[in-house]
Scaffold this motif. Structure first.
Motif, PDB file in Angstrom:
ATOM      1  N   SER A 118       8.954   4.665 -13.647  1.00  0.00           N
ATOM      2  CA  SER A 118       8.414   3.721 -12.660  1.00  0.00           C
ATOM      3  C   SER A 118       6.894   3.653 -12.801  1.00  0.00           C
ATOM      4  CB  SER A 118       8.789   4.140 -11.238  1.00  0.00           C
ATOM      5  OG  SER A 118       8.370   5.468 -10.985  1.00  0.00           O
ATOM      6  N   LEU A 119       6.370   2.468 -12.566  1.00  0.00           N
ATOM      7  CA  LEU A 119       4.926   2.233 -12.573  1.00  0.00           C
ATOM      8  C   LEU A 119       4.504   1.746 -11.194  1.00  0.00           C
ATOM      9  CD1 LEU A 119       4.456   0.337 -15.968  1.00  0.00           C
ATOM     10  CD2 LEU A 119       4.290   2.792 -15.560  1.00  0.00           C
ATOM     11  N   PHE A 120       3.314   2.139 -10.780  1.00  0.00           N
ATOM     12  CA  PHE A 120       2.740   1.688  -9.504  1.00  0.00           C
ATOM     13  C   PHE A 120       1.343   1.152  -9.829  1.00  0.00           C
ATOM     14  CE2 PHE A 120       5.978   4.706  -8.462  1.00  0.00           C
ATOM     15  CZ  PHE A 120       6.588   4.177  -7.333  1.00  0.00           C
ATOM     16  N   ILE A 121       1.242  -0.157  -9.927  1.00  0.00           N
ATOM     17  CA  ILE A 121       0.020  -0.824 -10.386  1.00  0.00           C
ATOM     18  C   ILE A 121      -0.786  -1.275  -9.181  1.00  0.00           C
ATOM     19  CG2 ILE A 121      -0.894  -2.591 -11.910  1.00  0.00           C
ATOM     20  CD1 ILE A 121       0.853  -0.428 -13.241  1.00  0.00           C
ATOM     21  N   THR A 122      -2.062  -0.973  -9.196  1.00  0.00           N
ATOM     22  CA  THR A 122      -2.955  -1.354  -8.098  1.00  0.00           C
ATOM     23  C   THR A 122      -4.216  -1.973  -8.669  1.00  0.00           C
ATOM     24  OG1 THR A 122      -4.007   0.815  -8.055  1.00  0.00           O
ATOM     25  CG2 THR A 122      -2.111   0.490  -6.598  1.00  0.00           C
ATOM     26  N   ASP A 123      -4.880  -2.729  -7.845  1.00  0.00           N
ATOM     27  CA  ASP A 123      -6.214  -3.248  -8.125  1.00  0.00           C
ATOM     28  C   ASP A 123      -7.150  -2.715  -7.061  1.00  0.00           C
ATOM     29  OD1 ASP A 123      -6.189  -4.562 -10.489  1.00  0.00           O
ATOM     30  OD2 ASP A 123      -5.894  -6.560  -9.668  1.00  0.00           O
ATOM     31  N   GLN A 124      -8.411  -2.573  -7.405  1.00  0.00           N
ATOM     32  CA  GLN A 124      -9.393  -2.054  -6.466  1.00  0.00           C
ATOM     33  C   GLN A 124     -10.290  -3.181  -5.988  1.00  0.00           C
ATOM     34  OE1 GLN A 124     -11.315   1.537  -7.527  1.00  0.00           O
ATOM     35  NE2 GLN A 124     -12.861   1.431  -5.935  1.00  0.00           N
ATOM     36  N   GLU A 125     -10.375  -3.295  -4.671  1.00  0.00           N
ATOM     37  CA  GLU A 125     -11.275  -4.278  -4.058  1.00  0.00           C
ATOM     38  C   GLU A 125     -12.641  -3.635  -3.882  1.00  0.00           C
ATOM     39  OE1 GLU A 125     -11.660  -6.849   0.104  1.00  0.00           O
ATOM     40  OE2 GLU A 125      -9.865  -5.698  -0.340  1.00  0.00           O
ATOM     41  N   PRO A 126     -13.700  -4.209  -4.426  1.00  0.00           N
ATOM     42  CA  PRO A 126     -15.022  -3.571  -4.314  1.00  0.00           C
ATOM     43  C   PRO A 126     -15.490  -3.503  -2.875  1.00  0.00           C
ATOM     44  CG  PRO A 126     -15.224  -5.790  -5.205  1.00  0.00           C
ATOM     45  CD  PRO A 126     -13.752  -5.482  -5.151  1.00  0.00           C
ATOM     46  N   ALA A 127     -16.343  -2.540  -2.609  1.00  0.00           N
ATOM     47  CA  ALA A 127     -16.883  -2.378  -1.265  1.00  0.00           C
ATOM     48  C   ALA A 127     -17.820  -3.521  -0.936  1.00  0.00           C
ATOM     49  CB  ALA A 127     -17.616  -1.034  -1.151  1.00  0.00           C
ATOM     50  N   ARG A 128     -17.848  -3.881   0.321  1.00  0.00           N
ATOM     51  CA  ARG A 128     -18.788  -4.877   0.821  1.00  0.00           C
ATOM     52  C   ARG A 128     -19.334  -4.382   2.150  1.00  0.00           C
ATOM     53  NH1 ARG A 128     -13.599  -7.014   1.585  1.00  0.00           N
ATOM     54  NH2 ARG A 128     -13.101  -7.631   3.726  1.00  0.00           N
TER      55      ARG A 128
END
Length: 370
Positions: free
Chosen positions: A41-51
């Protein structure tokens, strides 16, 4: 399709086996867990930059439905996830090899993306799957699982990194097929990596002691700063205009009712022929001539006089408006001077301050700039 609809219909599998190959990057040692310990199984995420006001955060991704059923070429990246080392140790008792041992920057396996499920529609997420959230694991790996089938581990194929789920490089495709064939035929077997002597997850060094607290502000006295004394005489304040309740100008002050601080009007009477002249500004010539006489008396000493002194000497007209700009003439003004014009030279320091000095009287004012 909305997330609620995905959660309601349960895990969805591929309905048609595809033949396309997509690039799928995976950080180490997750790539090692997939190639050597059966992780499916894979768990793919993206990171939202801080603001501003919001810290950086990760959010899970659903794969495009067009990719479902096709092949993923698993690419081991140069990144090494230290959190994965802790998870593999506590959840499976595995000691991941160090980053300088595992292959990086190369394709290590190929698998078919067969199924996608979420925590809301798959019971495997509640401690029933050893690669999702096993009992005793420090945390759940994610909320959206990409399930792999037909995993084939082959000899690492070095390649340049690419974007997630982009098409596999066509020039490398023949070499990829050859390595997959050798792996399926048993002519190549995965390399066995020994357990590292020094665990990759090092103990954290003790933090340095905090600096001593600063003394309270009330105990620290700022140094005394003495300002230089200025004994220069203060110029007289110009006439003050009294405004009414709603900002309208107050009653005008008659010339004979001015304060004793103003320069007295010279006793010279203006010629009778000037009293009937109509001035461009509409002010009676007698008022202008009297103001000009006071300005000449002020500048007669030949010294520089501040703008406020000239303004106070000129005074106001019958409507309470200042007269200094109507009774002075700078060199930039061409043509003959009116009888009530006092020729002056204005100098400034570039910071908003200026001084007036008397200039020789001439009938033609045709030279220079101040």
């Amino acid at each position: 399709m909305s997330v609620h609809a995905i959660n309601a219909r349960g895990p969805y599998r591929f309905t048609r086996a595809g033949r396309d190959v997509y690039h799928m990057p995976l950080a180490r040692p997750w790539s090692w867990a997939l190639t050597h310990h059966g992780m499916w199984s894979l768990f793919i995420t993206d990171q939202e930059p801080a603001r501003q006001g919001v810290p950086a955060r990760r959010f899970p991704l659903h794969p495009p439905e067009a990719v479902l059923g096709h092949w993923l070429a698993i690419y081991a990246t140069t990144e090494y996830d230290s959190d994965a080392v802790l998870w593999l140790r506590e959840a499976h008792g595995l000691e991941a090899p160090a980053g300088n041992v595992l292959p990086a920057g190369a394709y290590v396996a190929m698998a078919r993306l067969a199924e996608v499920s979420t925590i809301g529609n798959d019971s495997r997420s509640f401690g029933r799957d050893p690669w999702w959230s096993p009992v005793g694991s420090p945390y759940c790996r994610g909320t959206i699982a990409w399930w792999l089938e037909e995993v084939v581990v082959f000899e690492p194929l070095p390649a340049s990194p690419a974007g997630r789920l982009t098409y596999f490089d066509g020039e490398l495709l023949p070499e990829l097929r050859e390595r997959v064939r050798l792996a399926k035929d048993g002519l190549w077997r995965p390399e066995v990596y020994p357990v590292p002597l020094a665990l990759p997850l090092l103990t954290l060094e003790p933090a340095p002691p905090p600096p001593p607290p600063a003394p309270p502000q009330h105990q620290v006295k700022p140094p005394r700063r003495e300002l230089p004394a200025n004994d220069a005489p203060v110029p007289p304040m110009g006439p003050v205009q009294q405004l009414g309740l709603f900002g309208e100008p107050g009653p005008a002050t008659a010339p004979d009712e001015r304060s004793s601080t103003e320069s007295p009007t010279p006793p010279d009477e203006p010629p009778a022929e000037l009293l009937d002249v109509t001035t461009p500004c509409g002010t009676p010539p007698s008022v202008l001539l009297a103001a000009a006489a006071r300005v000449r008396a002020l500048l007669a000493d030949g010294a520089r006089h501040d703008f406020r002194e000239v303004m106070a000497a000129a005074g106001d007209d019958l409507k309470g408006r200042p007269l200094h700009y109507r009774v002075t003439a700078c060199p930039a003004e061409g043509g003959p001077l009116a009888p009530w014009k006092v020729p002056v030279t204005v100098t400034g320091d570039g910071q908003g301050r200026c001084w007036f000095t008397a200039r020789a009287t001439s009938t033609e004012n045709n030279g220079g700039t101040s």
